[in-house]
Design a protein around this motif. Structure first.
Motif, PDB file in Angstrom:
ATOM      1  N   ALA A 205       0.824  -1.217   0.000  1.00 60.61           N
ATOM      2  CA  ALA A 205       0.000   0.000   0.000  1.00 60.61           C
ATOM      3  C   ALA A 205       0.857   1.266   0.000  1.00 60.61           C
ATOM      4  O   ALA A 205       0.511   2.251  -0.659  1.00 60.61           O
ATOM      5  CB  ALA A 205      -0.941  -0.001   1.196  1.00 60.61           C
ATOM      6  N   ALA A 206       1.953   1.274   0.726  1.00 58.19           N
ATOM      7  CA  ALA A 206       2.806   2.470   0.779  1.00 58.19           C
ATOM      8  C   ALA A 206       3.403   2.765  -0.589  1.00 58.19           C
ATOM      9  O   ALA A 206       3.414   3.914  -1.043  1.00 58.19           O
ATOM     10  CB  ALA A 206       3.903   2.296   1.819  1.00 58.19           C
ATOM     11  N   ARG A 207       3.893   1.742  -1.274  1.00 60.35           N
ATOM     12  CA  ARG A 207       4.470   1.935  -2.609  1.00 60.35           C
ATOM     13  C   ARG A 207       3.395   2.419  -3.580  1.00 60.35           C
ATOM     14  O   ARG A 207       3.609   3.329  -4.374  1.00 60.35           O
ATOM     15  CB  ARG A 207       5.074   0.630  -3.133  1.00 60.35           C
ATOM     16  N   LEU A 208       2.208   1.791  -3.539  1.00 59.17           N
ATOM     17  CA  LEU A 208       1.113   2.206  -4.411  1.00 59.17           C
ATOM     18  C   LEU A 208       0.694   3.642  -4.115  1.00 59.17           C
ATOM     19  O   LEU A 208       0.408   4.416  -5.020  1.00 59.17           O
ATOM     20  CB  LEU A 208      -0.087   1.275  -4.249  1.00 59.17           C
ATOM     21  N   SER A 209       0.660   4.006  -2.835  1.00 57.44           N
ATOM     22  CA  SER A 209       0.209   5.334  -2.443  1.00 57.44           C
ATOM     23  C   SER A 209       1.120   6.442  -2.964  1.00 57.44           C
ATOM     24  O   SER A 209       0.672   7.571  -3.183  1.00 57.44           O
ATOM     25  CB  SER A 209       0.079   5.426  -0.921  1.00 57.44           C
ATOM     26  N   LEU A 210       2.392   6.138  -3.157  1.00 54.20           N
ATOM     27  CA  LEU A 210       3.316   7.142  -3.700  1.00 54.20           C
ATOM     28  C   LEU A 210       3.071   7.403  -5.188  1.00 54.20           C
ATOM     29  O   LEU A 210       3.449   8.450  -5.713  1.00 54.20           O
ATOM     30  CB  LEU A 210       4.764   6.720  -3.467  1.00 54.20           C
TER      31      LEU A 210
END
Length: 125
Positions: free
Chosen positions: A77-82
């Motif tokens: 989720a963190a990678r996608l959110s960026l």
């Protein structure tokens, strides 16, 4: 252990950026609940290690899914959110940021402008 929600595991997708400890996928669903996908500010400038990590993740997304919509599944989720809200967009009208089954799609035009290196056949780590 409590029953975890179903989560599609994208077989063959890289687990992370070699030599950095940065993950691209998660191993199992979060027992405390699904981490939401939301647009996060990106401070990475071209040439920085953070920019290379974002570019490598987008390279993996493009070469695994292409222009087709894809399920969030076990993608971090963190990678996608960026990338979310810019290079990666919701692929459905009723997008649920708290669902492992949420469908996403790469905005190729924006992605090619932001990370042209991600569309090369090979990405040097």
């Amino acid at each position: 252990m409590a029953n975890l929600p179903d989560m599609n595991k994208h077989r063959g997708f890289p687990s992370g950026m070699p030599g950095t400890g940065v993950q691209f996928t998660i191993r199992r669903a979060n027992p405390r609940g699904v981490t939401p996908i939301k647009q996060l500010p990106r401070k990475a400038r071209p040439g920085t290690p953070e920019h290379r990590i974002d570019a490598a993740f987008l390279h993996a997304l493009w070469h695994h899914f292409g222009a087709e919509p894809f399920e969030r599944g076990n993608l971090d989720a963190a990678r996608l959110s960026l990338l979310f809200g810019r290079e990666v967009l919701p692929a459905e009208k009723n997008f649920d940021p708290l669902s492992y089954e949420a469908m996403l799609v790469i905005d190729e035009r924006v992605a090619r402008q932001s990370f042209p290196e991600s569309f090369e056949d090979y990405f040097d780590v």
